[in-house]
Design a protein around this motif. Structure first.
Motif: not given
Length: 208
Positions: A149-167
Motif C-alpha cells: 500500500i502507498f498513500k497518494i495525496r493530490l492538491t487542487p488542480n494538481e497532476t502527478k506522475q507515478f513510476y512503480l518498480h517491482v521485483k
C-alpha cells in the motif's frame, strides 16, 4: 521575397490525424478526478503502462529516458506477469481537476512481492519515493500493512506522475492497480483480519 510553402489538404488531414493519435496516447495513461466523482475503489489498469527490462536493475533516471513506444498497455485488471524474477516498471498519471485536496491509497503487488518502489513525480521531477515489499522490514516500509500500500495525496488542480518498480524472486507476480478511499481500505482490512483470526481459531480447535 520569401517563398511561402503551402500545405496540401491531404497533408493537413495527415497532421490532424497524428495530433489526434498523440492526444489519445496522452489521455490513455492519465486518470482524471472530476468534481464529485471520486469512487471508493478505482482500478487504473486502463491508464497504466509497463515495461519488462528483464535482469536490468535500472535507475529511475534511466527509465525516464526509455522511448514511449517501448511501454505496453496493461491488458486487464489484476494482470498476471507469471513466475518471474524480472525488473518490471509501471507508470501512470493522476490529475485532480477538483478544487479540493484529497488522499487515496494505492494498492498494488501481492504481499509476497520482494520489492515495490513507487516514485512520485511532479512536472517530471521526483518529489517522493515510497518503499514496500516482502524483503523490506516492516519498520522501513512506507505503510505498515500486510498488503503493498502507498498513500497518494493530490492538491487542487494538481497532476502527478507515478513510476512503480517491482521485483520478485521467481514468485508469481500479479498486479492489482487499485486506488481506494481510506474508509474502504480499512473496512476491507478489518474484514480480512477477522477472517484470518476465525480460520486460525478453527485450526486450533481441530488440533485439540
Amino acid at each position: 521575397m520569401q517563398k511561402t510553402t503551402k500545405i496540401s489538404p491531404s497533408s493537413k488531414a495527415y497532421l490532424l490525424c497524428l495530433f489526434f493519435l498523440f492526444s489519445i496516447q496522452s489521455i490513455s495513461s492519465q486518470y482524471i478526478f472530476k468534481e464529485n466523482s471520486i469512487p471508493k475503489r478505482i482500478s487504473i489498469h486502463n491508464q497504466t503502462e509497463f515495461i519488462d527490462v528483464k535482469d536490468k536493475n535500472l535507475t529511475l533516471e534511466e527509465v525516464l529516458k526509455i522511448s514511449d513506444d517501448e511501454f505496453k498497455d496493461i491488458p486487464n485488471e489484476n494482470y498476471d506477469f507469471g513466475f518471474t524474477n524480472s525488473h518490471i516498471w509501471l507508470r501512470f498519471e493522476l490529475k485532480n481537476e477538483t478544487d479540493d485536496s484529497f488522499s487515496l491509497y494505492f494498492e498494488t503487488a501481492r504481499p509476497i512481492t520482494d520489492y515495490a518502489i513507487l516514485y512520485v513525480l511532479k512536472d517530471g521531477k521526483l518529489v517522493t519515493k515510497y518503499i514496500s515489499g516482502d524483503a523490506v522490514p516492516y519498520n522501513q516500509r512506507s505503510f505498515d500493512l500486510r498488503k503493498t500500500i502507498f498513500k497518494i495525496r493530490l492538491t487542487p488542480n494538481e497532476t502527478k506522475q507515478f513510476y512503480l518498480h517491482v521485483k520478485s524472486d521467481g514468485e508469481m507476480l500479479s498486479m492489482p492497480l487499485l486506488l481506494r478511499k481510506s474508509e474502504n481500505l480499512l473496512a476491507e482490512n478489518d474484514f480480512e483480519q477477522f477472517i484470518f483470526a476465525f480460520c486460525f481459531q478453527q485450526k486450533l480447535v481441530k488440533t485439540f
